[in-house]
Design a protein around this motif. Structure first.
Motif, mmCIF file in Angstrom:
data_model
loop_
_atom_site.group_PDB
_atom_site.id
_atom_site.type_symbol
_atom_site.label_atom_id
_atom_site.label_comp_id
_atom_site.label_asym_id
_atom_site.label_seq_id
_atom_site.Cartn_x
_atom_site.Cartn_y
_atom_site.Cartn_z
ATOM 1 N N TRP A 280 12.973 1.228 -22.765
ATOM 2 C CA TRP A 280 11.885 1.213 -21.784
ATOM 3 C C TRP A 280 11.053 2.482 -21.888
ATOM 4 C CZ3 TRP A 280 14.053 -0.740 -16.454
ATOM 5 C CH2 TRP A 280 14.517 -2.051 -16.607
ATOM 6 N N ALA A 281 9.759 2.368 -21.588
ATOM 7 C CA ALA A 281 8.851 3.512 -21.616
ATOM 8 C C ALA A 281 8.809 4.236 -20.280
ATOM 9 C CB ALA A 281 7.446 3.052 -21.990
ATOM 10 N N GLU A 282 9.111 3.531 -19.193
ATOM 11 C CA GLU A 282 9.152 4.157 -17.874
ATOM 12 C C GLU A 282 10.105 3.401 -16.967
ATOM 13 O OE1 GLU A 282 5.330 4.244 -16.007
ATOM 14 O OE2 GLU A 282 5.187 2.088 -15.874
ATOM 15 N N VAL A 283 10.517 4.096 -15.921
ATOM 16 C CA VAL A 283 11.403 3.531 -14.907
ATOM 17 C C VAL A 283 10.760 3.783 -13.556
ATOM 18 C CG1 VAL A 283 13.618 3.852 -13.739
ATOM 19 C CG2 VAL A 283 13.539 3.741 -16.216
ATOM 20 N N ILE A 284 10.838 2.778 -12.687
ATOM 21 C CA ILE A 284 10.357 2.970 -11.325
ATOM 22 C C ILE A 284 11.486 2.663 -10.352
ATOM 23 C CG2 ILE A 284 7.950 2.473 -11.876
ATOM 24 C CD1 ILE A 284 8.430 -0.274 -10.395
ATOM 25 N N HIS A 285 11.362 3.238 -9.168
ATOM 26 C CA HIS A 285 12.267 2.975 -8.055
ATOM 27 C C HIS A 285 11.400 2.461 -6.921
ATOM 28 C CE1 HIS A 285 14.569 6.050 -10.278
ATOM 29 N NE2 HIS A 285 13.523 6.823 -10.124
ATOM 30 N N THR A 286 11.789 1.369 -6.280
ATOM 31 C CA THR A 286 11.078 0.899 -5.095
ATOM 32 C C THR A 286 11.912 1.317 -3.890
ATOM 33 O OG1 THR A 286 12.112 -1.291 -5.301
ATOM 34 C CG2 THR A 286 9.919 -1.019 -6.233
ATOM 35 N N PRO B 49 10.659 -13.426 -2.082
ATOM 36 C CA PRO B 49 10.252 -13.599 -0.690
ATOM 37 C C PRO B 49 10.201 -12.282 0.090
ATOM 38 C CG PRO B 49 12.569 -14.060 -0.859
ATOM 39 C CD PRO B 49 12.094 -13.692 -2.250
ATOM 40 N N PHE B 50 10.149 -11.160 -0.586
ATOM 41 C CA PHE B 50 10.188 -9.850 0.074
ATOM 42 C C PHE B 50 8.827 -9.159 0.091
ATOM 43 C CE2 PHE B 50 14.324 -10.687 -1.895
ATOM 44 C CZ PHE B 50 15.101 -10.751 -0.757
ATOM 45 N N GLN B 51 7.771 -9.882 -0.176
ATOM 46 C CA GLN B 51 6.440 -9.293 -0.315
ATOM 47 C C GLN B 51 5.936 -8.587 0.930
ATOM 48 O OE1 GLN B 51 7.075 -12.546 -0.267
ATOM 49 N NE2 GLN B 51 5.661 -13.549 1.136
ATOM 50 N N ASP B 52 6.513 -8.872 2.084
ATOM 51 C CA ASP B 52 6.068 -8.231 3.319
ATOM 52 C C ASP B 52 6.823 -6.940 3.641
ATOM 53 O OD1 ASP B 52 4.163 -10.215 3.741
ATOM 54 O OD2 ASP B 52 5.577 -11.486 4.814
ATOM 55 N N HIS B 53 7.789 -6.565 2.817
ATOM 56 C CA HIS B 53 8.535 -5.324 3.016
ATOM 57 C C HIS B 53 7.749 -4.165 2.404
ATOM 58 C CE1 HIS B 53 12.413 -7.133 4.305
ATOM 59 N NE2 HIS B 53 11.925 -8.169 3.643
ATOM 60 N N ALA B 54 7.524 -3.134 3.192
ATOM 61 C CA ALA B 54 6.805 -1.957 2.694
ATOM 62 C C ALA B 54 7.701 -1.163 1.754
ATOM 63 C CB ALA B 54 6.370 -1.073 3.857
ATOM 64 N N VAL B 55 7.165 -0.795 0.602
ATOM 65 C CA VAL B 55 7.897 0.055 -0.347
ATOM 66 C C VAL B 55 6.942 1.072 -0.944
ATOM 67 C CG1 VAL B 55 9.662 -1.645 -0.960
ATOM 68 C CG2 VAL B 55 7.571 -1.521 -2.308
ATOM 69 N N ASP B 56 7.502 2.187 -1.327
ATOM 70 C CA ASP B 56 6.788 3.176 -2.129
ATOM 71 C C ASP B 56 7.357 3.111 -3.537
ATOM 72 O OD1 ASP B 56 5.138 4.155 -0.112
ATOM 73 O OD2 ASP B 56 6.595 5.674 0.496
ATOM 74 N N ILE B 57 6.499 3.319 -4.514
ATOM 75 C CA ILE B 57 6.912 3.324 -5.909
ATOM 76 C C ILE B 57 7.108 4.777 -6.347
ATOM 77 C CG2 ILE B 57 6.308 2.675 -8.280
ATOM 78 C CD1 ILE B 57 6.645 0.273 -6.391
ATOM 79 N N TRP B 58 8.283 5.064 -6.847
ATOM 80 C CA TRP B 58 8.617 6.355 -7.433
ATOM 81 C C TRP B 58 8.924 6.103 -8.899
ATOM 82 C CZ3 TRP B 58 9.560 11.081 -4.707
ATOM 83 C CH2 TRP B 58 9.344 10.985 -3.330
ATOM 84 N N GLY B 59 8.665 7.036 -9.781
ATOM 85 C CA GLY B 59 8.993 6.783 -11.171
ATOM 86 C C GLY B 59 8.731 7.957 -12.085
ATOM 87 N N GLN B 60 9.052 7.693 -13.358
ATOM 88 C CA GLN B 60 8.810 8.679 -14.404
ATOM 89 C C GLN B 60 8.864 7.999 -15.763
ATOM 90 O OE1 GLN B 60 12.220 11.467 -15.245
ATOM 91 N NE2 GLN B 60 12.920 10.564 -13.312
ATOM 92 N N SER B 61 8.285 8.675 -16.731
ATOM 93 C CA SER B 61 8.267 8.158 -18.097
ATOM 94 C C SER B 61 9.536 8.580 -18.843
ATOM 95 C CB SER B 61 7.047 8.692 -18.851
ATOM 96 O OG SER B 61 7.188 10.091 -19.074
#
Length: 82
Positions: A26-32, A60-72
């Motif tokens: 993988w080129a990057e990883v994200i955390h929700t 079915p989780f589209q209404d849950h607020a998340v922030d995206i964290w990540g790095q290359s």
């Protein structure tokens, strides 16, 4: 709860990131992460990830607020060399 604060989350996440970058290529990883989840945000910071902004989960989780964290992959490898 007895495992909280012992570093298990960071250790497990680091192993998963090593696998994603090394074995899967993988080129990057994200955390929700839920915006109110300070403990998970601290783990993401410890791993070297940065906040990229708000995101959305799939149904079915589209209404849950998340922030995206990540790095290359390059950021991960540079931090691991230190």
């Amino acid at each position: 709860r007895e495992a909280w604060g012992r570093g298990y989350a960071a250790e497990g996440a680091a192993a998963a990131m090593d696998f994603a970058f090394d074995a899967l290529g993988w080129a990057e990883v994200i955390h929700t992460i839920a915006p109110a989840n300070q403990a998970s945000q601290a783990v993401a910071r410890k791993l070297g990830s940065s906040l990229r902004g708000p995101g959305r989960l799939p149904e079915p989780f589209q209404d849950h607020a998340v922030d995206i964290w990540g790095q290359s992959r390059e950021q991960w490898l540079a931090a691991r060399r230190r």
